[in-house]
Design an enzyme around this catalytic site. Sequence first.
Site, mmCIF file in Angstrom:
data_model
loop_
_atom_site.group_PDB
_atom_site.id
_atom_site.type_symbol
_atom_site.label_atom_id
_atom_site.label_comp_id
_atom_site.label_asym_id
_atom_site.label_seq_id
_atom_site.Cartn_x
_atom_site.Cartn_y
_atom_site.Cartn_z
ATOM 1 N N GLY A 121 0.819 -1.210 0.000
ATOM 2 C CA GLY A 121 0.000 0.000 0.000
ATOM 3 C C GLY A 121 0.847 1.252 0.000
ATOM 4 O O GLY A 121 2.059 1.196 -0.229
ATOM 5 N N SER A 124 3.992 1.211 2.348
ATOM 6 C CA SER A 124 5.107 0.420 1.842
ATOM 7 C C SER A 124 5.823 1.147 0.718
ATOM 8 O O SER A 124 7.052 1.106 0.625
ATOM 9 C CB SER A 124 4.604 -0.922 1.313
ATOM 10 O OG SER A 124 3.817 -1.542 2.286
ATOM 11 N N ILE A 168 -6.787 -3.270 -0.766
ATOM 12 C CA ILE A 168 -8.182 -3.472 -1.123
ATOM 13 C C ILE A 168 -8.956 -2.156 -1.159
ATOM 14 O O ILE A 168 -10.037 -2.083 -1.717
ATOM 15 C CB ILE A 168 -8.906 -4.467 -0.184
ATOM 16 C CG1 ILE A 168 -8.957 -3.928 1.232
ATOM 17 C CG2 ILE A 168 -8.239 -5.828 -0.225
ATOM 18 C CD1 ILE A 168 -9.942 -4.691 2.101
ATOM 19 N N ASP A 169 -8.393 -1.108 -0.573
ATOM 20 C CA ASP A 169 -9.121 0.164 -0.467
ATOM 21 C C ASP A 169 -9.195 0.970 -1.755
ATOM 22 O O ASP A 169 -9.957 1.920 -1.836
ATOM 23 C CB ASP A 169 -8.454 1.058 0.580
ATOM 24 C CG ASP A 169 -8.751 0.581 1.977
ATOM 25 O OD1 ASP A 169 -9.658 -0.246 2.116
ATOM 26 O OD2 ASP A 169 -8.068 1.027 2.907
ATOM 27 N N ARG A 559 -2.257 -34.719 -14.249
ATOM 28 C CA ARG A 559 -3.452 -34.663 -15.098
ATOM 29 C C ARG A 559 -3.536 -33.358 -15.887
ATOM 30 O O ARG A 559 -3.189 -32.305 -15.389
ATOM 31 C CB ARG A 559 -4.694 -34.812 -14.216
ATOM 32 C CG ARG A 559 -5.980 -34.846 -14.982
ATOM 33 C CD ARG A 559 -7.109 -35.365 -14.145
ATOM 34 N NE ARG A 559 -7.023 -36.812 -13.939
ATOM 35 C CZ ARG A 559 -7.798 -37.486 -13.083
ATOM 36 N NH1 ARG A 559 -8.684 -36.849 -12.351
ATOM 37 N NH2 ARG A 559 -7.682 -38.790 -12.963
ATOM 38 N N GLN A 657 -22.899 -18.219 -18.935
ATOM 39 C CA GLN A 657 -23.865 -17.167 -19.202
ATOM 40 C C GLN A 657 -24.711 -16.817 -17.991
ATOM 41 O O GLN A 657 -25.325 -15.762 -17.933
ATOM 42 C CB GLN A 657 -24.790 -17.597 -20.329
ATOM 43 C CG GLN A 657 -24.586 -16.795 -21.582
ATOM 44 C CD GLN A 657 -25.423 -17.335 -22.717
ATOM 45 O OE1 GLN A 657 -26.601 -17.615 -22.580
ATOM 46 N NE2 GLN A 657 -24.782 -17.483 -23.849
HETATM 47 P P1 ADP Z 1 0.545 -0.355 3.638
HETATM 48 O O1 ADP Z 1 1.742 -0.563 2.782
HETATM 49 O O2 ADP Z 1 -0.485 -1.404 3.417
HETATM 50 O O3 ADP Z 1 0.031 1.045 3.542
HETATM 51 P P2 ADP Z 1 1.834 0.236 6.198
HETATM 52 O O4 ADP Z 1 1.539 1.676 6.140
HETATM 53 O O5 ADP Z 1 1.657 -0.468 7.495
HETATM 54 O O6 ADP Z 1 0.996 -0.582 5.136
HETATM 55 O O7 ADP Z 1 3.332 0.056 5.718
HETATM 56 C C1 ADP Z 1 3.940 -1.213 5.659
HETATM 57 C C2 ADP Z 1 5.398 -1.109 6.021
HETATM 58 O O8 ADP Z 1 6.077 -0.207 5.137
HETATM 59 C C3 ADP Z 1 5.653 -0.546 7.388
HETATM 60 O O9 ADP Z 1 5.559 -1.529 8.392
HETATM 61 C C4 ADP Z 1 7.070 -0.044 7.247
HETATM 62 O O10 ADP Z 1 7.996 -1.090 7.350
HETATM 63 C C5 ADP Z 1 7.102 0.474 5.847
HETATM 64 N N1 ADP Z 1 6.862 1.922 5.853
HETATM 65 C C6 ADP Z 1 5.667 2.567 5.869
HETATM 66 N N2 ADP Z 1 5.817 3.897 5.886
HETATM 67 C C7 ADP Z 1 7.141 4.119 5.902
HETATM 68 C C8 ADP Z 1 7.963 5.296 5.943
HETATM 69 N N3 ADP Z 1 7.444 6.521 5.971
HETATM 70 N N4 ADP Z 1 9.305 5.118 5.949
HETATM 71 C C9 ADP Z 1 9.847 3.900 5.912
HETATM 72 N N5 ADP Z 1 9.131 2.775 5.889
HETATM 73 C C10 ADP Z 1 7.816 2.860 5.891
#
Ligand code: ADP
Length: 773
Positions: A121, A124, A168-169, A559, A657
């Site tokens: 997301g 990440s 999913i959002d 199979r 269908q």
């Molecule tokens: P999503 O990716 O679903 O939005 P999170 O916001 O929990 O989920 O982020 C997942 C992971 O990405 C976090 O646990 C962290 O390791 C890393 N992460 C998120 N934001 C940052 C940031 N600003 N700097 C560094 N790593 C981050």
Amino acid sequence: MAKQQDTKKLFEDLSGAGKSIGVLTSGGDAQGMNAAVRAVVRMGIYVGAKVYFIHEGYQGMVDGGDNIEEASWESVSSMLQVGGTVIGSARCKEFRSHEGRLKAAHQLVLRGITNLCVIGGDGSLTGANLFREEWSGLLEELVQQGLIDEEAAQNNSELHIVGMVGSIDNDFCGTDMTIGTDSALHRIIEVVDAIMTTAQSHQRTFVLEVMGRHCGYLALVSALACGADWVLIPEMPPEDGWEEHMCQKLSENRADKKRLNIIIVAEGAIDCHNKPITTNHIKELVVSCLGFDTRVTILGHVQRGGTPSAFDRILASRMGVEAVLALLEASDSTPACVVSLCGNQAVRLPLMECVQMVSAYVSLIFCRSFENNLNTYKLLSYHKADSELPNSSFNVAVLNVGAPAAGMNAAVRSAVRVGIKEGHKMFAVNDGFEGFYNGQIKEITWGDVAGWTGQGGSILGTKRTLPAKHLDKIAEQIRIHNINALLVIGGFEAFECLLQLYEARTSHEDFCIPMCMLPATISNNVPGTDLSIGADTSLNAIVETCDRIKQSASGTKRRVFIIETMGGYCGYLASVGGLAAGADTVYIYEEPFDIRDLQSNVEHLTEKMKTGIQRGLVLRNENSNENFTTDFIYQLYSEEGKGVFDCRKNVLGHMQQGGAPSPFDRNFGTKIAAKAIQWISRKLKESYKDGKVFANTEDTACLLGMRRRTMAFQPVVQLKDETDFAHRIPKEQWWLKLHPLMKILAKYKTSYDVSDSGQLEPVTRGGESGAAG
Ligand code: ADP
Ligand code: ADP
């Protein structure tokens, strides 16, 4: 071919030799992530790179060790249909700190991984962006600390990152759809459909909470897909007094003989004072004001669960392949990018801008797709009293033509309601043009179409009859009922019907009225549109069945399944279904094959079966070849596979269908029909002179279709040149570009047109980008 030669890039020239790619899934899981991982691994290996799984998201990258493991072709076998993420995901606090990222950089350098594919997301991807920005600094530190030497720092000086949004959002700016959203909608709609049946029997009100802390996309789109009475989302805090307004709406709907009410609430819904609106508050409200029997259902993690939808598998597979291409083409000067989908086209967007947009918390209302859904929902949900409506004094008839397709009813409902709102009198025609000339034409009202969105088949009734032989009678009915415009919803026949009526304008003035057709057929073979209503539902039916069929063989010996799909001469269902189901081979009419191909396909499969793969899936479109029938192919594979695998054959038939329409088909039908009626209103106004409607120009007999990123009204007569009438398919079909993907992922050497991909696009594209545009 010429097109490919023009551009600098040639797929065959792309090589990943000597490169290492790490792939990880991070943050909240989403259905379809596995399909993305599978595609990255296979495409990576295909181009000669080494691919590493990084287990447990960033945590695995920080910890190294067994968490980073080289992937093989077989290691991603049978994971396409699995929900969640097989390689594990985690939230990693350490990675948020500089120390954590330093450790992660060390682990990557140790293995020479300088290409990263991050599936997650916005959090990440924010982390990924930061990591790349810091990379050279991190390397310097590692050298200073004596953890790596200068040479290693030199060799790993560039870190390339490509992101794929798995969430999913659907809360990411710049992308139409994120991986997992469509599947989450499937889960929500399954629950709503189930609840509707029980609510129906008891006259209940259901308050349903769906996920979305900051983003109401799931709530809004599911409200649209089930025709909910009320929806509450964070982006649109209701004004003071909304409670009374809502209760009034609920009781009006009940008075309209609706036996149930559905209220959908996003997790993060707030009022205009920033106060959270909870499901319990709503329940208490409904009980105290109206005394309705009211229940609350909180969907929770169900929405993340289950198997990915066909669309998510295709989206994720395409994105995975595009991600590897982007990595191969990346240089120090290209910014990290996100691969994504706009309309049905793959695009690359600068990661940093996307992330900034989200973190600056630009309200997602401004994202095109969101706004379009919102407007349609508003249009369809508030029924004004008849006295408040305009009166256009126009009569508009709606009919279905051809075979039934899921989503047709949603389209009719939407057309009827939007038509009424525009002030027209709406007429429903039963049984297509056969019903038309027999006079089965009746006025249809707002309440008549309640609950139609979720119904499969065609409630109006549909026939294949073409109008050409009955022109006089049809013209007579047009006069009797004073029909001023026509909306025809159907497949290839509907297109032919409209053409015939258009051409009959010279002999029958009665046909000089605005006419519009909406493509609705599972085969997706209508010219002038990339997608037709019903195709998505059918794809899902095919993919689910393939999953079951494959599973039926678990625990038995090797199979191969030969599966026949529908589609006439159009290979869409077989080809795209094959991509989503993970087929080994797909036979379609559009790609001629001979006995040598068949032989090499069998040999290819036999080789694969020797490497530990247990199951083979072969899809054959019903008209792919007159002589190489499904039986023939079954017998050939049976004979040639003797001793290595055995064979089973399935003809899917009409299950393709039937069934409840998918969320996408409900909403596609709803949106496209609303647009068509608005067009009809415009055309009616333009062509109304001296007390009558007279429309005889080409642009008053149109097909409304989705073309790449836009919805376009195209004169049917202009589409004639684009049509192969003998085989009832468009001469050019966009999805043929996806056909090679299925082959690459099935370990075939092939060519893939990469001429369209590559350019980085700006993130904000406003109105013009969308399929909605
Ligand atoms: P999503 O990716 O679903 O939005 P999170 O916001 O929990 O989920 O982020 C997942 C992971 O990405 C976090 O646990 C962290 O390791 C890393 N992460 C998120 N934001 C940052 C940031 N600003 N700097 C560094 N790593 C981050
Ligand atoms: P809109 O069509 O109003 O922009 P949506 O949110 O319904 O909004 O979808 C965004 C885009 O994603 C669509 O234009 C379509 O191209 C694509 N899309 C989403 N779901 C599907 C699906 N199940 N099948 C095919 N295309 C889809």
